[in-house]
Design a protein around this motif. Structure first.
Motif, PDB file in Angstrom:
ATOM      1  N   SER A 164      39.103  35.108  45.325  1.00 23.57           N
ATOM      2  CA  SER A 164      38.580  36.330  44.081  1.00 23.57           C
ATOM      3  C   SER A 164      36.371  36.680  43.942  1.00 23.57           C
ATOM      4  O   SER A 164      36.619  35.575  44.801  1.00 23.57           O
ATOM      5  N   TYR A 201      44.436  37.964  48.259  1.00 25.84           N
ATOM      6  CA  TYR A 201      45.882  38.065  47.195  1.00 25.84           C
ATOM      7  C   TYR A 201      46.700  37.495  48.232  1.00 25.84           C
ATOM      8  O   TYR A 201      47.165  38.590  49.124  1.00 25.84           O
ATOM      9  N   ASP A 256      55.694  40.301  40.233  1.00 24.19           N
ATOM     10  CA  ASP A 256      55.313  40.236  38.660  1.00 24.19           C
ATOM     11  C   ASP A 256      54.346  39.247  38.844  1.00 24.19           C
ATOM     12  O   ASP A 256      54.224  38.129  37.600  1.00 24.19           O
ATOM     13  N   PRO A 269      51.630  36.431  38.219  1.00 27.12           N
ATOM     14  CA  PRO A 269      50.223  36.393  37.026  1.00 27.12           C
ATOM     15  C   PRO A 269      49.562  36.427  37.688  1.00 27.12           C
ATOM     16  O   PRO A 269      48.771  37.065  37.218  1.00 27.12           O
ATOM     17  N   ASN A 270      49.338  35.988  38.831  1.00 27.50           N
ATOM     18  CA  ASN A 270      47.813  35.625  39.431  1.00 27.50           C
ATOM     19  C   ASN A 270      47.213  36.607  40.511  1.00 27.50           C
ATOM     20  O   ASN A 270      46.309  37.582  39.941  1.00 27.50           O
ATOM     21  N   LEU A 293      49.640  39.572  39.869  1.00 25.85           N
ATOM     22  CA  LEU A 293      49.072  41.391  38.880  1.00 25.85           C
ATOM     23  C   LEU A 293      47.953  41.469  37.692  1.00 25.85           C
ATOM     24  O   LEU A 293      47.076  42.203  37.788  1.00 25.85           O
ATOM     25  N   ARG A 294      46.680  39.640  37.978  1.00 22.52           N
ATOM     26  CA  ARG A 294      45.790  39.739  37.443  1.00 22.52           C
ATOM     27  C   ARG A 294      44.695  40.253  38.550  1.00 22.52           C
ATOM     28  O   ARG A 294      43.761  41.244  37.952  1.00 22.52           O
ATOM     29  N   MET A 295      45.116  40.093  39.200  1.00 27.63           N
ATOM     30  CA  MET A 295      43.794  40.351  40.257  1.00 27.63           C
ATOM     31  C   MET A 295      43.940  41.484  40.427  1.00 27.63           C
ATOM     32  O   MET A 295      42.888  42.856  40.963  1.00 27.63           O
ATOM     33  N   GLY A 338      44.683  43.986  38.722  1.00 25.58           N
ATOM     34  CA  GLY A 338      44.528  45.070  37.366  1.00 25.58           C
ATOM     35  C   GLY A 338      42.517  45.059  37.680  1.00 25.58           C
ATOM     36  O   GLY A 338      42.344  45.418  36.627  1.00 25.58           O
ATOM     37  N   GLU A 339      42.052  43.810  38.572  1.00 28.95           N
ATOM     38  CA  GLU A 339      40.297  43.791  37.915  1.00 28.95           C
ATOM     39  C   GLU A 339      40.239  44.890  39.358  1.00 28.95           C
ATOM     40  O   GLU A 339      39.248  44.778  39.270  1.00 28.95           O
ATOM     41  N   ARG A 342      42.887  49.669  39.034  1.00 31.13           N
ATOM     42  CA  ARG A 342      43.120  50.054  37.705  1.00 31.13           C
ATOM     43  C   ARG A 342      42.280  51.571  37.795  1.00 31.13           C
ATOM     44  O   ARG A 342      42.968  52.431  37.145  1.00 31.13           O
TER      45      ARG A 342
END
Length: 203
Positions: free
Chosen positions: A27, A61, A82, A84-85, A87-89, A91-92, A155
């Motif tokens: 990140s 990623y 899907d 999780p890492n 999707l989180r990244m 989404g940011e 986003r």
């Protein structure tokens, strides 16, 4: 061919982390992420491209197949991916670029995703640099236009997906094996990634 696993939960229940697959990410303080969700031995060369494009500026990623054979078992299609890492990244981030591979007999890149303006720019710059490319019609196979595709889960709800043919990916490396890809990247590899770096730096 249908995926063996419908989602990451199914895959992780049957495959061994660190033996069959691994997840690598970084990140960065950036609103841009580059992703290879079929990296390592799944769609070879996409990990190396992603890391080089991200450089030290952008987040990245990788979901990588580590098997000596049968890495296709680890392929989860982009609309079902899907982890999780990931999707989180995504989404940011405001901008997402995903790199994939597909089977073909010629050097070619299929440009997809829901970001129409950025798709056009990627197509224009790749072809200007001498690479064969096309923009895929929305809704067609590999077009990456589905809202469920991870590339479009940033986003802004739209990203760019590159499908790079096997001969094109082979041309990026003197020796296209897991052990040698990092050390045998060709001038063509750097010309290709530079196109994408220049585009991302202009956003």
């Amino acid at each position: 061919m249908a995926d063996k696993y419908a989602n990451f939960a199914e895959l992780s229940a049957s495959e061994t982390y660190g033996v069959d697959y691994q997840i690598v990410f970084e990140s960065r303080p950036s609103n841009i992420i580059a992703m290879a969700i079929h990296g390592g031995g799944i769609e070879t060369g996409t990990s190396e491209l992603t890391v080089d494009i991200a450089g030290s500026l952008y987040s990245y990623y990788l979901f990588e197949g580590l098997k000596s054979s049968g890495n296709q078992d680890l392929h989860i299609t982009s609309t079902n991916f899907d982890e999780p890492n990931a999707l989180r990244m995504v989404g940011e981030a405001d901008y997402c670029l995903t790199l994939h591979g597909y089977a073909d007999t010629v050097k070619h890149t299929k440009v997809g995703g829901a970001d129409h303006d950025l798709k056009q720019l990627v197509y224009d710059k790749l072809t200007e640099a001498g690479f064969s490319a096309e923009i895929l019609p929305e809704g067609t196979s590999l077009a990456g236009s589905d809202s469920d595709n991870i590339v479009n889960k940033d986003r802004r709800g739209m990203g760019v997906q590159l499908e790079i043919s096997t001969p094109q990916r082979n041309a990026f490396f003197g020796i296209n094996t897991r052990a040698d890809r990092k050390n045998t990247q060709t001038a063509e590899f750097y010309a290709y990634t530079q196109v994408l770096k220049d585009i991302l730096s202009s956003i």
